[in-house]
Structures are given as C-alpha cells and as structure tokens.
Write an enzyme that holds these catalytic residues in place. Structure first.
Site: not given
Ligand code: PMP
Length: 407
Positions: A124, A204, A227, A365
């Site tokens: 991500h 996740q 999440k 992302c």
């Molecule tokens: N890593 C992964 C694998 C994610 O899916 C996400 C959220 N989509 C994040 C990091 C970032 O999380 P957050 O936006 O809640 O900080």
C-alpha cells in the site's frame, strides 16, 4: 459461522439495515473500512455521557475512570495480538501514522547513505512513501521484492535482496489490492537470520487472521482501528520493547515526558514516550470494545466463514465472460479484485452503486500493483463476516448484467 449466526451478527450493525436507491445495502467495501457494531457505538456514547475526562493527569474521579478505560483498552489490544507487554502497544492515529513513526525514529537512527530498505511490490502507498521519504533524506536505497502473476512474493528474489546493507524489511501481511496472505513468518525468519528487523503492515490482516506477534517474531506490527470495526482516528503500533526503548520519541509535547526544564527533558517510559498530547481517548476505548466483539465471535470462526464466502464468490465471478481476477494467490483472504473486459472499473462501481452494492474501483492506494498487472484500476469486492451468500449472489448478478450491457 452458520447463516443464522451471521444474521444475528448483522443485526449488531445498524447501518446495514438501510436501503440505497431503494435497494438493500450490500456493503462490500470492507477493505477500505468496516462498519461499526452497536456495542462500539454504545461504548462511545457511554464514555461521553458518563465518565469522559482527560486522562493520565487528573486526580479527580472522572479522569481516573477515563484513564482506567483507556489503559484497559491497551491491555485488550496487547492480548489480541499476543504482545508480551502492554508497554509494547503504542496508540497512534492509524496504520499510516504507525509506519511513519517507525520511519522517522527507528529508520532515521539506523539508516544511512547507501543503506537499503526492502519492501514488496504489493505494498500500500503507506508502506512505500514513508520509506521513500526516508531514503531520499538519507541517501539510502529502496529495494522492491517482485511478485509473480498470482500476486505472491517470489521468495528467492526476496531473499536475494537481503544483504549487508539491508536495515529493515517492511511488508504487508494481507494485501488490500490482491488479497494475498504473505508468508510473513517465513519472511521474518529469512530477515532475522541476517539480523534484519521486520515491520509488518497488518492493516488488512487483523480483522481476518488471528495475529500473534510473538509467534511471528515481527519487530513492529501496525494496524488501524477502523478496519477492525472500531472508529477512525485510532490505530496501533506494536514494537518489541527493547527496540522501542532504544528509539527516540517522534513528536514532543505533553504526556510523553517525566520532567521538563529548559535545560533538559526526561522522557516518559513506554509506551507514553511515543504518545505526545491528548490522545484519541474515545477511539482507544472503542477499539478495546471492537477487539472484545471480534474475539467473542472468534477469529478462527471469522476466517473460516470468510474463506467460504471468498471461494463461493471467486467461483461465481470467474464464470462470467470477460472477468479476470487480479490476485490469485494460493493463500488469500477476503479480497476479490477483478477487471471486466471492455468495461472500466469505475463504470462497474457506478452501476453497482445504483443497485445498492458498495464496491471499490480504483488503484486501492497500490498503484505499483496496477502497473505490475498492467491494468489502470480494478473493481474490488471485499468481505467481512457480516456479508452473506445472498449478497455475493447480488454482486455476481449485477456484474453479469454489466457484462451484458457492455458486450
Ligand atoms: N496498509 C494497507 C494494506 C491498507 O489496506 C491500508 C488502508 N487501505 C493502509 C495500510 C493504511 O491504513 P490507514 O489509511 O488506516 O492509515
């Protein structure tokens, strides 16, 4: 989980009862964020109506109650991921902040010119950009372990990237774009035999897989509350105590100090050293309740049910003409990313929305993943334990209609 059990659990989520454009809401965007059970909503209301106050400093009754609830939540999180001590649980704003904290403290202290940080090709953006920023600042090099056509890390290639100059490995546990469950225990072992510490992005994973940080032996583990059926604004950085002890604080301010004079500040003990300022008190307490809620159902039960749902959806979706799954790892959870020949994923998302079905369309992302699979974007259905086979049927029927509309 039996269908009846799932129906009972669904009833805990008021938001799931609504209709969208006159259709029952089918919420399949759980990888982006999960909905909140009544118990979590009630906990927030109970705090603000009953015992809310600032924590850690008041001698008065309400402050003691709030402090106790906040610290109790920390212990719940500690037990949830089986950390050795609640001193190893740092409350942060979310996964992103946790990674940035490690990059800006541990990373800044340990990474120098010519050093290397190893990530994977399925990260991500939040597990790419903080390391890129650090590398840029330090003249260090970001190395990327490649993935194969199934969306699995190529282990031999990963191992070859680990060298004398590698200062850290940062890798995702469960990919939000592909659904791949990485063999993190193995990756950690490979890194540790070379003395390299490992950060695991568990954003996740925590809602789908039972996580035991001691069994994994990871050095850092980060995730977001939102999440995991808790609110936004709260997240967790787990770090091994000896690493956290050795790290400088990140943000300075109140609460993270033992004493301050203009000559010298002495920092607080763990974990407070990393928690400057008034924290998200309600968020932490609500996260504790969400953890209780999930543990009451049991992650084994959740994982088993979600796997069945994923298998069912995978089979049905694959049978539609022109559907191509992006991410076909052998070990996979909860995420179904796909493209449909001749239809832009955004069109799929928009048409599905009109049928009350919430999916994600975009790069999730994880733009490098899109580049790796040579697609501009994917449509993504992502499951939680409150999803049902009937909802999967609705999704599949809708995709079938989209396919017919465009062919
Ligand atoms: N890593 C992964 C694998 C994610 O899916 C996400 C959220 N989509 C994040 C990091 C970032 O999380 P957050 O936006 O809640 O900080």
């Amino acid at each position: 989980l039996t269908p009846a059990a799932v129906e009972r659990l669904r009833a805990d989520f008021p938001i799931l009862r609504q209709t969208v454009y006159g259709k029952p809401l089918v919420y399949l965007d759980n990888a982006a964020t999960t909905q909140k059970p009544q118990a979590v909503l009630d906990a927030i209301a109970a705090l603000y109506t009953g015992y809310y106050s600032n924590i850690h400093r008041g001698v008065h009754h309400l402050s003691q109650l709030s402090t106790e609830a906040h610290e109790q939540a920390r212990i719940k999180v500690q037990q949830f991921i089986n950390a050795q001590s609640d001193r190893e649980i740092v409350f942060v704003r979310g996964c992103t902040e946790g990674i940035n904290l490690v990059a800006q403290t541990f990373g800044r202290e340990r990474v120098g010119p010519g050093d290397e940080i190893v990530i994977s090709a399925m990260e991500h953006h939040s597990n790419i950009v903080p390391w890129q920023m650090l590398c840029q600042e330090k003249g260090a090099i970001l190395k990327v372990a490649p993935i194969d056509d199934r969306g699995e890390i190529i282990l031999e290639a990963f191992e070859q990237l680990l060298g004398e100059r590698t200062k850290l490995v940062a890798v995702v546990h469960l990919s939000n774009a592909l659904g791949t469950i990485n063999p993190v225990a193995r990756l950690i072992e490979l890194a540790h035999t070379r003395g390299i510490p490992v950060l695991v992005d568990g954003a996740q994973a925590v809602s789908h897989i039972a996580v035991d940080v001691q069994a994994l032996d990871c050095d850092f583990y980060v995730f977001s509350g939102h999440k995991l059926y808790a609110p936004t604004g709260i997240g967790v950085l787990y770090g091994k105590a000896e690493l956290l002890e050795a790290m400088s604080p990140w943000q300075g301010g109140g609460d993270m100090i033992r004493s301050v004079s203009f000559e010298k500040t002495i920092y607080s003990d763990l974990p407070y050293k990393f928690e400057a300022g008034t924290p998200d008190i309600a968020g932490a307490i609500a996260l504790g309740v969400a953890v209780d809620y999930v543990q009451h159902i049991g992650l084994e039960a959740i994982a088993g049910y979600e796997q069945e749902l994923l298998d069912y959806a995978t089979e049905a979706l694959s049978a539609i003409d022109g559907v191509k799954l992006i991410g076909t790892a052998r070990d996979k959870a909860s995420v179904l990313s796909f493209v449909l020949a001749g239809v832009h994923p955004h069109d799929i998302g928009t048409i599905l929305d009109r049928k009350g079905i919430a999916v994600r369309a975009g790069h999730h992302c994880a733009q490098p993943v899109m580049q790796r699979f040579k697609v501009p974007a994917t449509a993504r259905a992502s499951f939680a334990f409150y999803n049902t086979r009937a909802e999967v049927d609705a999704l599949v029927a809708a995709i079938q209609q989209v396919q017919e509309m465009f062919s």
